[in-house]
Design a protein around this motif. Structure first.
Motif, PDB file in Angstrom:
ATOM      1  N   UNK A 103     -10.537 -19.676   4.402  1.00  0.00           N
ATOM      2  CA  UNK A 103     -10.247 -18.985   3.143  1.00  0.00           C
ATOM      3  C   UNK A 103     -10.337 -17.481   3.347  1.00  0.00           C
ATOM      4  N   UNK A 104     -11.367 -17.029   4.057  1.00  0.00           N
ATOM      5  CA  UNK A 104     -11.535 -15.590   4.301  1.00  0.00           C
ATOM      6  C   UNK A 104     -10.470 -15.064   5.259  1.00  0.00           C
ATOM      7  N   UNK A 105     -10.111 -15.887   6.252  1.00  0.00           N
ATOM      8  CA  UNK A 105      -9.051 -15.482   7.191  1.00  0.00           C
ATOM      9  C   UNK A 105      -7.738 -15.271   6.448  1.00  0.00           C
ATOM     10  N   UNK A 106      -7.420 -16.185   5.534  1.00  0.00           N
ATOM     11  CA  UNK A 106      -6.184 -16.067   4.758  1.00  0.00           C
ATOM     12  C   UNK A 106      -6.266 -14.953   3.722  1.00  0.00           C
ATOM     13  N   UNK A 107      -7.420 -14.790   3.127  1.00  0.00           N
ATOM     14  CA  UNK A 107      -7.613 -13.709   2.157  1.00  0.00           C
ATOM     15  C   UNK A 107      -7.455 -12.349   2.843  1.00  0.00           C
ATOM     16  N   UNK A 108      -8.067 -12.189   4.006  1.00  0.00           N
ATOM     17  CA  UNK A 108      -7.923 -10.949   4.769  1.00  0.00           C
ATOM     18  C   UNK A 108      -6.479 -10.717   5.170  1.00  0.00           C
ATOM     19  N   UNK A 109      -5.792 -11.786   5.566  1.00  0.00           N
ATOM     20  CA  UNK A 109      -4.365 -11.703   5.899  1.00  0.00           C
ATOM     21  C   UNK A 109      -3.568 -11.188   4.702  1.00  0.00           C
ATOM     22  N   UNK A 110      -3.786 -11.808   3.540  1.00  0.00           N
ATOM     23  CA  UNK A 110      -3.038 -11.417   2.339  1.00  0.00           C
ATOM     24  C   UNK A 110      -3.348  -9.979   1.929  1.00  0.00           C
ATOM     25  N   UNK A 111      -4.611  -9.602   1.979  1.00  0.00           N
ATOM     26  CA  UNK A 111      -4.973  -8.226   1.616  1.00  0.00           C
ATOM     27  C   UNK A 111      -4.350  -7.210   2.572  1.00  0.00           C
ATOM     28  N   UNK A 112      -4.453  -7.481   3.864  1.00  0.00           N
ATOM     29  CA  UNK A 112      -3.891  -6.545   4.828  1.00  0.00           C
ATOM     30  C   UNK A 112      -2.385  -6.410   4.647  1.00  0.00           C
ATOM     31  N   UNK A 113      -1.684  -7.526   4.502  1.00  0.00           N
ATOM     32  CA  UNK A 113      -0.221  -7.458   4.328  1.00  0.00           C
ATOM     33  C   UNK A 113       0.126  -6.723   3.034  1.00  0.00           C
ATOM     34  N   UNK A 114      -0.639  -6.955   1.968  1.00  0.00           N
ATOM     35  CA  UNK A 114      -0.398  -6.270   0.696  1.00  0.00           C
ATOM     36  C   UNK A 114      -0.467  -4.752   0.877  1.00  0.00           C
ATOM     37  N   UNK A 115      -1.545  -4.272   1.466  1.00  0.00           N
ATOM     38  CA  UNK A 115      -1.707  -2.829   1.637  1.00  0.00           C
ATOM     39  C   UNK A 115      -0.734  -2.267   2.667  1.00  0.00           C
ATOM     40  N   UNK A 116      -0.418  -3.038   3.700  1.00  0.00           N
ATOM     41  CA  UNK A 116       0.517  -2.567   4.720  1.00  0.00           C
ATOM     42  C   UNK A 116       1.932  -2.446   4.158  1.00  0.00           C
ATOM     43  N   UNK A 117       2.315  -3.364   3.306  1.00  0.00           N
ATOM     44  CA  UNK A 117       3.663  -3.337   2.721  1.00  0.00           C
ATOM     45  C   UNK A 117       3.750  -2.339   1.571  1.00  0.00           C
ATOM     46  N   UNK A 118       2.760  -2.339   0.682  1.00  0.00           N
ATOM     47  CA  UNK A 118       2.801  -1.458  -0.498  1.00  0.00           C
ATOM     48  C   UNK A 118       2.578   0.012  -0.141  1.00  0.00           C
ATOM     49  N   UNK A 119       1.786   0.270   0.878  1.00  0.00           N
ATOM     50  CA  UNK A 119       1.488   1.621   1.362  1.00  0.00           C
ATOM     51  C   UNK A 119       1.071   2.587   0.244  1.00  0.00           C
ATOM     52  N   UNK A 120       0.000   2.250  -0.491  1.00  0.00           N
ATOM     53  CA  UNK A 120      -0.441   3.167  -1.545  1.00  0.00           C
ATOM     54  C   UNK A 120      -1.023   4.454  -0.964  1.00  0.00           C
ATOM     55  N   UNK A 121      -0.937   5.509  -1.735  1.00  0.00           N
ATOM     56  CA  UNK A 121      -1.551   6.813  -1.492  1.00  0.00           C
ATOM     57  C   UNK A 121      -1.536   7.253  -0.035  1.00  0.00           C
ATOM     58  N   UNK A 122      -2.690   7.368   0.555  1.00  0.00           N
ATOM     59  CA  UNK A 122      -2.845   7.926   1.894  1.00  0.00           C
ATOM     60  C   UNK A 122      -2.063   7.140   2.952  1.00  0.00           C
ATOM     61  N   UNK A 123      -1.939   5.842   2.777  1.00  0.00           N
ATOM     62  CA  UNK A 123      -1.206   5.017   3.737  1.00  0.00           C
ATOM     63  C   UNK A 123       0.258   5.440   3.782  1.00  0.00           C
ATOM     64  N   UNK A 124       0.868   5.592   2.632  1.00  0.00           N
ATOM     65  CA  UNK A 124       2.268   6.018   2.560  1.00  0.00           C
ATOM     66  C   UNK A 124       2.466   7.413   3.116  1.00  0.00           C
TER      67      UNK A 124
END
Length: 159
Positions: A103-124
């Motif tokens: 569950x944590x492995x998949x949750x971490x996967x989903x969170x990382x992909x979300x932030x990597x794709x959305x690229x909010x603020x400093x990431x973008x």
């Protein structure tokens, strides 16, 4: 340059690693496949002491600066979609000191992909402004930090 083949990757250790052992050759969503390829490695890293785990991830990130730069130069494309070493390192960083379990492995996967794709603020900002191997790696490292914070806060409030 055309998309390299798996046999091309086998001839170059740099390209093989940059393309996530071939996962970056996926015709759609190579970043997602690269992140999926990082999960088995995380399962091997997870039992390590935190300092050792972090040292391995830092070494992988430093290697990634070189790998991503060299692969980009060889392909003649900045941040070619098939270069997924950055996603792999990002996932491993996201999962630093994460609770064990699928569950944590998949949750971490989903969170990382979300932030990597959305690229909010400093990431973008980093994605648009920082170039070369450092730039390719930096936006994923930042996405991993965002994802890790959310994952750790979730673990704190759930557990």
């Amino acid at each position: 340059m055309k998309q390299p083949s798996f046999s091309d990757l086998l001839r170059s250790p740099t390209m093989l690693l940059a393309f996530g052992f071939g996962s970056g050759l996926a015709p759609r969503a190579p970043g997602t496949f690269g992140t999926l390829a990082a999960i088995p490695v995380w399962l091997l890293l997870q039992p390590l002491a935190p300092a050792v785990y972090l040292a391995v991830v830092v070494a992988a990130a430093l290697l990634g600066f070189y790998l991503c730069e060299a692969a980009s130069e060889k392909l003649g494309v900045h941040d070619h979609s098939g270069i997924v070493w950055d996603e792999m390192v990002g996932y491993w960083l996201t999962m630093f000191m994460a609770p064990s379990g699928w569950i944590w492995a998949l949750y971490g996967f989903a969170l990382f992909r979300l932030f990597d794709i959305a690229k909010p603020q400093l990431i973008g900002w980093a994605d648009r402004r920082v170039h070369g191997g450092v730039g390719i790696m930096l936006d994923d490292i930042l996405a991993a930090v965002y994802a890790a914070v959310v994952l750790q806060l979730t673990a704190l409030f759930i557990g």
